[in-house]
Design a protein around this motif. Sequence first.
Motif: not given
Length: 115
Positions: A75-76, A70-73, A1-2, A68, A21, A78
């Motif tokens: 979180r990044a 794409r949890l990393e994105l 992810m970028r 759900e 992304d 907010d």
Amino acid sequence: MRVRGDDEGERRRGRRLDAADLGAELGARATLVQFSSAFCAPCRATRRILGEVAGMVPGVAHVELDAEARLELVRALDVLRTPTVLVLDAEGRVVRRAVGRPRKADVIAALGEAV
């Protein structure tokens, strides 16, 4: 992810997203990114509104992401609730952010900042 931003301390605005992304191409002029969840009734209405606006304004794409999946994105960026809508400019920079079901007129006005 970028997920990128000019100021690392800046959490929400000024970040840049690209096709990798999002899993979809950016619009030539702007992109409406919608974070949704499976049982979210306002998400369905938001999908319709953003799809209509993207269809009306040349060069604008609508990308819907399952929060759900794409949890990393999530979180990044907010993202705390669905629907959350990000308006990206042509370079993928986040220029506006909204939570909840938007009004069509507000989406069109927000695109004014992106194009």
